[in-house]
Motif scaffolding. Structure first.
Motif, PDB file in Angstrom:
ATOM      1  N   VAL B  42       0.865  -1.175   0.000  1.00 52.34           N
ATOM      2  CA  VAL B  42       0.000   0.000   0.000  1.00 52.34           C
ATOM      3  C   VAL B  42       0.899   1.221   0.000  1.00 52.34           C
ATOM      4  O   VAL B  42       1.730   1.380   0.891  1.00 52.34           O
ATOM      5  CB  VAL B  42      -0.907   0.024   1.254  1.00 52.34           C
ATOM      6  CG1 VAL B  42      -1.750   1.286   1.266  1.00 52.34           C
ATOM      7  CG2 VAL B  42      -1.783  -1.200   1.306  1.00 52.34           C
ATOM      8  N   PRO B  63      -9.513  13.208   1.291  1.00 52.88           N
ATOM      9  CA  PRO B  63     -10.485  12.162   1.612  1.00 52.88           C
ATOM     10  C   PRO B  63      -9.861  11.083   2.478  1.00 52.88           C
ATOM     11  O   PRO B  63      -8.637  10.979   2.568  1.00 52.88           O
ATOM     12  CB  PRO B  63     -10.882  11.607   0.245  1.00 52.88           C
ATOM     13  CG  PRO B  63      -9.758  11.946  -0.660  1.00 52.88           C
ATOM     14  CD  PRO B  63      -9.174  13.219  -0.141  1.00 52.88           C
ATOM     15  N   GLY B  65      -8.203   7.873   3.819  1.00 49.67           N
ATOM     16  CA  GLY B  65      -7.292   6.915   3.188  1.00 49.67           C
ATOM     17  C   GLY B  65      -6.232   7.557   2.306  1.00 49.67           C
ATOM     18  O   GLY B  65      -5.455   6.853   1.666  1.00 49.67           O
ATOM     19  N   GLY B  67      -3.660   9.301   3.288  1.00 47.47           N
ATOM     20  CA  GLY B  67      -2.341   9.309   3.897  1.00 47.47           C
ATOM     21  C   GLY B  67      -2.104  10.403   4.924  1.00 47.47           C
ATOM     22  O   GLY B  67      -0.974  10.601   5.379  1.00 47.47           O
ATOM     23  N   THR B  70      -0.904   8.912   8.264  1.00 44.04           N
ATOM     24  CA  THR B  70       0.438   8.367   8.082  1.00 44.04           C
ATOM     25  C   THR B  70       1.482   9.483   8.138  1.00 44.04           C
ATOM     26  O   THR B  70       2.510   9.350   8.807  1.00 44.04           O
ATOM     27  CB  THR B  70       0.524   7.625   6.733  1.00 44.04           C
ATOM     28  OG1 THR B  70      -0.492   6.627   6.698  1.00 44.04           O
ATOM     29  CG2 THR B  70       1.880   6.988   6.556  1.00 44.04           C
TER      30      THR B  70
HETATM   31  N1  LIG Z   1      -0.175   0.028   9.518  1.00 44.03           N
HETATM   32  C1  LIG Z   1      -0.661  -0.037   8.268  1.00 44.03           C
HETATM   33  N2  LIG Z   1      -0.542  -1.157   7.539  1.00 44.03           N
HETATM   34  C2  LIG Z   1      -1.033  -1.223   6.282  1.00 44.03           C
HETATM   35  N3  LIG Z   1      -1.631  -0.224   5.654  1.00 44.03           N
HETATM   36  C3  LIG Z   1      -1.777   0.928   6.310  1.00 44.03           C
HETATM   37  C4  LIG Z   1      -1.310   1.089   7.653  1.00 44.03           C
HETATM   38  N4  LIG Z   1      -1.596   2.353   8.054  1.00 44.03           N
HETATM   39  C5  LIG Z   1      -2.221   2.941   7.014  1.00 44.03           C
HETATM   40  N5  LIG Z   1      -2.323   2.104   5.961  1.00 44.03           N
HETATM   41  C6  LIG Z   1      -2.912   2.409   4.652  1.00 44.03           C
HETATM   42  O1  LIG Z   1      -2.330   3.593   4.166  1.00 44.03           O
HETATM   43  C7  LIG Z   1      -3.293   4.412   3.535  1.00 44.03           C
HETATM   44  C8  LIG Z   1      -3.336   5.780   4.193  1.00 44.03           C
HETATM   45  O2  LIG Z   1      -3.875   5.642   5.480  1.00 44.03           O
HETATM   46  P1  LIG Z   1      -4.066   6.863   6.473  1.00 44.03           P
HETATM   47  O3  LIG Z   1      -2.799   7.619   6.566  1.00 44.03           O
HETATM   48  O4  LIG Z   1      -4.623   6.343   7.738  1.00 44.03           O
HETATM   49  O5  LIG Z   1      -5.163   7.738   5.711  1.00 44.03           O
HETATM   50  P2  LIG Z   1      -6.062   8.942   6.252  1.00 44.03           P
HETATM   51  O6  LIG Z   1      -5.608   9.331   7.616  1.00 44.03           O
HETATM   52  O7  LIG Z   1      -5.860  10.035   5.250  1.00 44.03           O
HETATM   53  O8  LIG Z   1      -7.469   8.463   6.231  1.00 44.03           O
HETATM   54  C9  LIG Z   1      -4.614   3.662   3.607  1.00 44.03           C
HETATM   55  O9  LIG Z   1      -4.800   2.994   2.386  1.00 44.03           O
HETATM   56  C10 LIG Z   1      -4.400   2.702   4.730  1.00 44.03           C
HETATM   57  O10 LIG Z   1      -5.160   1.546   4.528  1.00 44.03           O
END
Ligand SMILES: Nc1ncnc2c1ncn2[C@@H]1O[C@H](COP(=O)(O)OP(=O)(O)O)[C@@H](O)[C@H]1O
Ligand SMILES: [Mg+2]
Lengths: 284, 380
Positions: B42, B63, B65, B67, B70
């Motif tokens: 991902v 939106p 997902g 990032g 992250t």
């Molecule tokens: N620990 C993890 N393992 C696998 N995929 C992850 C993990 N953390 C986030 N993701 C993936 O990374 C992408 C970004 O996630 P995230 O940063 O939580 O998005 P947001 O906060 O903008 O909703 C998503 O597709 C999510 O599924």
């Protein structure tokens, strides 16, 4: 509009009826089975306790209330020694196994995933899966070998054996508690400048305490209760209470044994009640 | 001559660079984060560059997902980037563990310590920093006053309402006076009224404390009302960074225009251009003058963006830039939104704030559309 309202009102009522029909308590024979279980579980205990207060040698014919068998039991050197051995072994086994179980639980839930993590879990739970008699004989063989090679004897062997089989019992509630605790709290701690050690000391450990206490009490009861492994491993002068009772019964059941057993039941109930209270207070 | 010019240019750039470097709190370069490997990989962040300035209310908008979390977790230190670097005040902190970063987080779930009182929660960071008990007490009192929870100091956190827990989380994160405060959708769990209040409170807290706020949200309205600058993200990339007015009035990317507020996007092709102004012929034949933002290639087939409030119904003696058949009218008190279908088949929404008496508002009537000059924009 009116139609809509009626269908809306009717739906929950019908659902409630359905739910009630599905409720286990409404099943035929529910009460009878429940009572049968309660009787099967507790009737033997009640008989045991009642006859421990009987002023008579018989354990089947009631004469009158007395505490003489308790007095006799407390004055019995053999019983007192056995009780002391039991408590000593159980305390040491509880402390050591709880520490080991806590570390194992932390490693399987808090460390980064490592190779053989699933295997580690299986190994920790091994004593639950292998028949106790096999473990007992295996332990006996190993200890005989060690004794033969080193010449060391003593109660340490019994304590080590108890520690080993207590670990999975202590492990279960601790791990369950850790799995319920979200990692976010420890991360919040790290975010607020807690070193890994401080995060453990101020966040993980206090939150884990109910699990640790539950694990320790379970380990204590399991150690106190063990017969098979103890029978194999215990040396002379290392008779625990259950072993003493077993030996005494061969010479016939006396109310004195009833009295000792009642005391054991009392200690167990007390521990479980204490555990319940501690958990309730910590969860508040 | 040429050489001189070049040297002057380099000097000014260096100066601007120094200026920027001094003002930048957080700076990320070529940040990549990939979870998993192979076909399960991902790509949460793909080559992100970002500069967050001191004392700024900076918002990551996009939106679910895309990032945002992250990126925030990487700034906090909970996640290591796959590649790239993060700097704080010019120092590389990419591999620094969370407890060594002068950065605090307000978690989306609040993550209050359930075994501590409100005051102990707020004082936790200071205690870990080894401050004296007296110092901690004083600071905790100040923070309690700041978030108006003086009466709750000795309560347990589960005895508080959602809004109060939110404020405890805020006070706890602000108490150690971090260089940067990270907030991950902190208002998402609150009801509308409380959220509006907290938006105002957060904004004034930021101004009062002068701490850099990095705020994550997927709510474009929230981002527009609170931020000094906004970074709009999509699928692990930053599409545009700018002040709310930049993002709203001058989107450079079709996704940004679409994501933020209502907007009409029309297909067309550039027939002629002069500087940053282009004449665009739409599919129904109308030619409209549009701005070409910096960095956008204003030639060939393009998309044209027009906000509903940049258009109105043309008066009886005006020449209409466009015309469409009326499909729907939505009254909003002071203004009305009219949904029209253009000759090309595209939908067009306009916001008309004047009187509507003079117009035939029956469905299917053909109406002329007048555009405010200079508000139509060519998108990437
Ligand atoms: N620990 C993890 N393992 C696998 N995929 C992850 C993990 N953390 C986030 N993701 C993936 O990374 C992408 C970004 O996630 P995230 O940063 O939580 O998005 P947001 O906060 O903008 O909703 C998503 O597709 C999510 O599924
Ligand atoms: Mg998120």
């Amino acid at each position: 509009m009116a139609d809509l309202a009626t269908t809306h009102d009717a739906a929950p009522a019908a659902r409630a009826r359905k739910l009630k029909a599905r409720d286990l308590k409404a099943m035929p024979g529910f009460k009878a089975i429940a009572w049968a279980c309660i009787v099967a579980l507790y009737l033997p205990l009640i008989v045991l306790i009642v006859f421990s207060f009987n002023d008579n040698r018989s354990v089947v014919k009631w004469t009158e209330f007395s505490l003489r068998w308790y007095q006799a039991a407390l004055e019995n050197e053999g019983i007192r020694n056995a009780a002391w051995v039991s408590v000593k072994v159980a305390l040491v086994a509880t402390i050591l196994s709880t520490i080991a179980a806590t570390m194992a639980a932390l490693a399987t839930t808090r460390a980064a995933a490592f190779k053989g993590q699933g295997l580690a879990y299986a190994i920790i739970n091994q004593p639950l899966m292998i028949p106790e008699i096999v473990t007992a004989i295996a332990t006996l063989s190993l200890f005989s070998l060690v004794k033969y090679v080193t010449g060391i004897t003593g109660i340490g062997y019994l304590m080590a054996a108890h520690t080993a089989f207590c670990i999975p019992f202590a492990f279960m509630p601790i791990r369950a508690r850790l799995e319920d605790m979200t990692l976010t709290l420890e991360q919040a701690g790290a975010d607020l400048y807690a070193t890994p050690l401080q995060a453990f000391r101020y966040i993980t450990l206090p939150l884990l305490m109910p699990g640790i206490v539950a694990g320790a009490m379970l380990a204590f009861v399991v150690s106190l209760d063990d017969v098979i492994i103890t029978l194999m491993v215990a040396g002379p002068g290392e008779t625990t209470l259950p072993i003493y009772i077993l030996g005494a019964i061969r010479r016939g059941i006396t109310p004195e044994i009833n009295a000792v057993s009642t005391i054991l039941v009392g200690v167990s109930v007390l521990l479980v009640a204490l555990l319940f209270l501690v958990q309730r207070r910590m969860e508040k | 001559m040429e050489n001189d010019g070049e040297r002057v240019a380099t000097q000014t750039m260096e100066k601007a660079g120094a200026e920027n470097r001094r003002n930048v709190a957080i700076s990320a370069r070529s940040l990549v984060k990939t979870f998993g490997t192979g076909e399960f990989a991902v790509h949460a962040l793909k080559d992100v560059d970002i500069d967050i300035r001191e004392n700024e209310f900076f918002t990551l908008l996009g939106p679910s997902g895309c990032g945002k979390t992250t990126l925030l977790r990487m700034i906090a230190g909970f996640e290591l980037p796959t590649s790239g670097i993060i700097q704080l005040d010019g120092q590389d902190i990419t591999a620094l563990p969370p407890h060594k970063r002068p950065v605090n987080t307000v978690f989306q779930s609040y993550a209050l310590f359930p075994h501590m009182t409100v005051a102990e929660n707020i004082g936790f960071g200071l205690k870990m920093l080894g401050r004296s008990g007296g110092d901690i007490d004083k600071r905790v009192k100040r923070m309690l006053a700041l978030v108006q929870l003086e009466a709750m100091a000795n309560r347990r956190t589960d005895q508080l309402s959602g809004g109060q827990q939110q404020r405890v989380a805020l006070a706890r994160a602000l108490a150690p006076e971090p260089k940067v405060l990270l907030l991950d959708e902190p208002l998402a769990a609150l009801d509308l009224k409380l959220r509006k209040n907290m938006q105002i409170e957060l904004k004034s807290l930021q101004a009062e404390t002068g701490i850099t706020f990095v705020f994550v949200t997927h709510d474009q309205e929230e981002a527009l009302t609170m931020s000094d600058r906004i970074a709009v993200m999509r699928a692990g990339e930053i599409l545009q960074i700018g002040a709310p007015t930049d993002i709203y009035e001058r989107p450079t990317h079709r996704f940004v225009a679409d994501f933020i507020g209502d907007i009409n996007i029309l297909e067309g092709s550039v027939v002629s251009s002069e500087g940053r102004t282009a004449q665009v012929r739409l599919k129904d034949g109308a030619v409209i003058e549009a701005r070409v933002p910096e960095g956008v290639d204003g030639s060939g087939d393009v998309a044209l963006a027009i906000r509903p409030e940049a258009a109105r119904l043309a008066g009886p003696d005006e020449t209409a830039a466009l015309s469409g058949t009326l499909e729907n009218v939505v009254y909003f008190g002071a203004a009305s939104y009219l949904h029209l279908r253009l000759g090309s088949g595209e939908e067009f929404v306009l916001r008309h704030s004047g009187a509507l008496d003079a117009y035939d508002l029956s469905t299917g009537s053909v109406l002329g559309i007048a555009l405010q000059p200079g508000r139509a924009r060519v998108l990437e």
